[in-house]
Design a protein around this motif. Sequence first.
Motif, PDB file in Angstrom:
ATOM      1  N   MET A  31      20.540   8.675  20.896  1.00 17.90           N
ATOM      2  CA  MET A  31      19.613   7.943  19.946  1.00 17.90           C
ATOM      3  C   MET A  31      18.878   7.056  20.715  1.00 17.90           C
ATOM      4  O   MET A  31      17.650   6.723  20.327  1.00 17.90           O
ATOM      5  N   GLY A  44       2.227   9.123  14.113  1.00 16.76           N
ATOM      6  CA  GLY A  44       1.867   8.685  12.862  1.00 16.76           C
ATOM      7  C   GLY A  44       1.457   9.719  11.957  1.00 16.76           C
ATOM      8  O   GLY A  44       1.185   9.375  10.545  1.00 16.76           O
ATOM      9  N   ASP A  45       1.363  11.039  12.214  1.00 22.14           N
ATOM     10  CA  ASP A  45       0.948  12.164  11.323  1.00 22.14           C
ATOM     11  C   ASP A  45       1.790  13.328  11.518  1.00 22.14           C
ATOM     12  O   ASP A  45       2.817  13.094  12.628  1.00 22.14           O
ATOM     13  N   TYR A  46       1.394  14.319  10.859  1.00 18.38           N
ATOM     14  CA  TYR A  46       2.480  15.454  11.267  1.00 18.38           C
ATOM     15  C   TYR A  46       2.544  15.987  12.633  1.00 18.38           C
ATOM     16  O   TYR A  46       3.404  16.505  12.895  1.00 18.38           O
ATOM     17  N   TRP A  49       4.100  14.039  14.788  1.00 18.69           N
ATOM     18  CA  TRP A  49       5.620  14.068  14.572  1.00 18.69           C
ATOM     19  C   TRP A  49       6.382  15.532  15.059  1.00 18.69           C
ATOM     20  O   TRP A  49       7.251  15.470  15.784  1.00 18.69           O
ATOM     21  N   LYS A  50       5.612  16.598  14.907  1.00 21.73           N
ATOM     22  CA  LYS A  50       6.168  17.813  15.219  1.00 21.73           C
ATOM     23  C   LYS A  50       5.929  17.832  16.619  1.00 21.73           C
ATOM     24  O   LYS A  50       6.894  18.700  17.368  1.00 21.73           O
ATOM     25  N   PHE A  53       8.968  16.703  18.538  1.00 19.62           N
ATOM     26  CA  PHE A  53      10.312  17.771  18.094  1.00 19.62           C
ATOM     27  C   PHE A  53      10.053  18.980  19.084  1.00 19.62           C
ATOM     28  O   PHE A  53      10.947  19.847  19.214  1.00 19.62           O
ATOM     29  N   PHE A  66      23.460  16.389  16.744  1.00 20.05           N
ATOM     30  CA  PHE A  66      23.835  16.973  15.636  1.00 20.05           C
ATOM     31  C   PHE A  66      25.178  17.633  15.799  1.00 20.05           C
ATOM     32  O   PHE A  66      25.956  17.382  14.903  1.00 20.05           O
ATOM     33  N   LEU A  69      27.536  14.827  15.890  1.00 19.07           N
ATOM     34  CA  LEU A  69      27.823  14.078  14.531  1.00 19.07           C
ATOM     35  C   LEU A  69      28.388  14.597  13.725  1.00 19.07           C
ATOM     36  O   LEU A  69      29.429  14.329  13.040  1.00 19.07           O
ATOM     37  N   GLY A 105      25.787  22.248   7.479  1.00 13.07           N
ATOM     38  CA  GLY A 105      25.017  21.337   7.964  1.00 13.07           C
ATOM     39  C   GLY A 105      24.548  21.414   9.568  1.00 13.07           C
ATOM     40  O   GLY A 105      23.532  21.242   9.933  1.00 13.07           O
ATOM     41  N   TRP A 108      22.346  24.472   9.911  1.00  7.17           N
ATOM     42  CA  TRP A 108      21.021  23.981   9.074  1.00  7.17           C
ATOM     43  C   TRP A 108      20.213  23.154  10.238  1.00  7.17           C
ATOM     44  O   TRP A 108      19.093  23.200  10.507  1.00  7.17           O
ATOM     45  N   ALA A 109      20.892  22.155  10.702  1.00  8.48           N
ATOM     46  CA  ALA A 109      20.289  21.286  11.795  1.00  8.48           C
ATOM     47  C   ALA A 109      19.598  22.035  12.792  1.00  8.48           C
ATOM     48  O   ALA A 109      18.793  21.516  13.501  1.00  8.48           O
ATOM     49  N   ILE A 112      16.782  23.658  12.141  1.00 11.35           N
ATOM     50  CA  ILE A 112      15.505  22.784  12.073  1.00 11.35           C
ATOM     51  C   ILE A 112      14.922  22.483  13.112  1.00 11.35           C
ATOM     52  O   ILE A 112      14.059  22.375  13.555  1.00 11.35           O
ATOM     53  N   ARG A 115      13.419  25.474  15.038  1.00 12.18           N
ATOM     54  CA  ARG A 115      12.319  25.994  14.542  1.00 12.18           C
ATOM     55  C   ARG A 115      10.832  25.174  14.805  1.00 12.18           C
ATOM     56  O   ARG A 115       9.827  25.395  15.103  1.00 12.18           O
ATOM     57  N   ALA A 116      11.305  23.738  14.907  1.00 12.12           N
ATOM     58  CA  ALA A 116      10.148  22.674  15.334  1.00 12.12           C
ATOM     59  C   ALA A 116       9.403  23.012  16.316  1.00 12.12           C
ATOM     60  O   ALA A 116       9.777  23.348  17.404  1.00 12.12           O
TER      61      ALA A 116
END
Lengths: 116, 131
Positions: A31, A44-46, A49-50, A53, A66, A69, A105, A108-109, A112, A115-116
């Motif tokens: 973290m 600040g935008d998609y 952000w993408k 990642f 994850f 977690l 979870g 799923w994580a 996510i 794929r990003a």
Amino acid sequence: MALNRTVVGAHYGVRGWLVQRLSAVVMGVTMLFFLLALLAARPGDYTAWKGLFSQGWVRVAALLFFLSLFSHAWVGMRDILMDYVKPTGVRLGLQLAVILALVAGAVWATSIVWRA
Amino acid sequence: MTDIAVKKKRPVWFNLNLLNLPLAARVSILHRVSGALLFVLAFWLLYLLDGSLASAERYDSVRQIVAHPFAKLVLLVVLWAFLHHFFAGIRYLLLDLHVGIQREKAKSTSIAVFVVSLALTVLLGGWLLWR
């Protein structure tokens, strides 16, 4: 009659205790790195952000985060259910539900993050 | 004989009043409460993360979701739960290493957990959610 019992066991408790603490440290470190990356990039935008990642190290860190977690949550939820839910059937049912939720979870994580 | 008689008359005091819990015990029970909250809300956060990375349209819809006043309230709860769990967790890791196990130290670190997590909840919550 004297009873000299040696305390033995499967050491599940120690393992859970260790998993809880190691996963906590892993989450804390990942973290911190993610926070630094976030402050450096300030997405600040998609697209930004993408883009954050899609970096290799962010993916690895996110995956480590994850997995930590969900193992951390398992130990914690198991402790809570063991302490407060006494009927065996109800407890086992709830533990099973928690395990299923956590496995789902984690899958799923992972999807996510990958794929990003 | 008399010992037993005296013992039988002793009142049994079940103190269920949480207000009498020492500070360290309140940190502890809230560590559990916040952990359980985070477990439940993690799936909603995962849903938001999923949407935010799926496409530009879903990214926009996630931004709309988190702009809703009720969502902000839930996110504030997430923020508090995370901060309390985080700082109380660091306190427990240090206690495991025998750092701060003296009675006075343990009390002052309990106070520190409450002060830091609540202050950061207000500051970060205000800055991130109601700016």
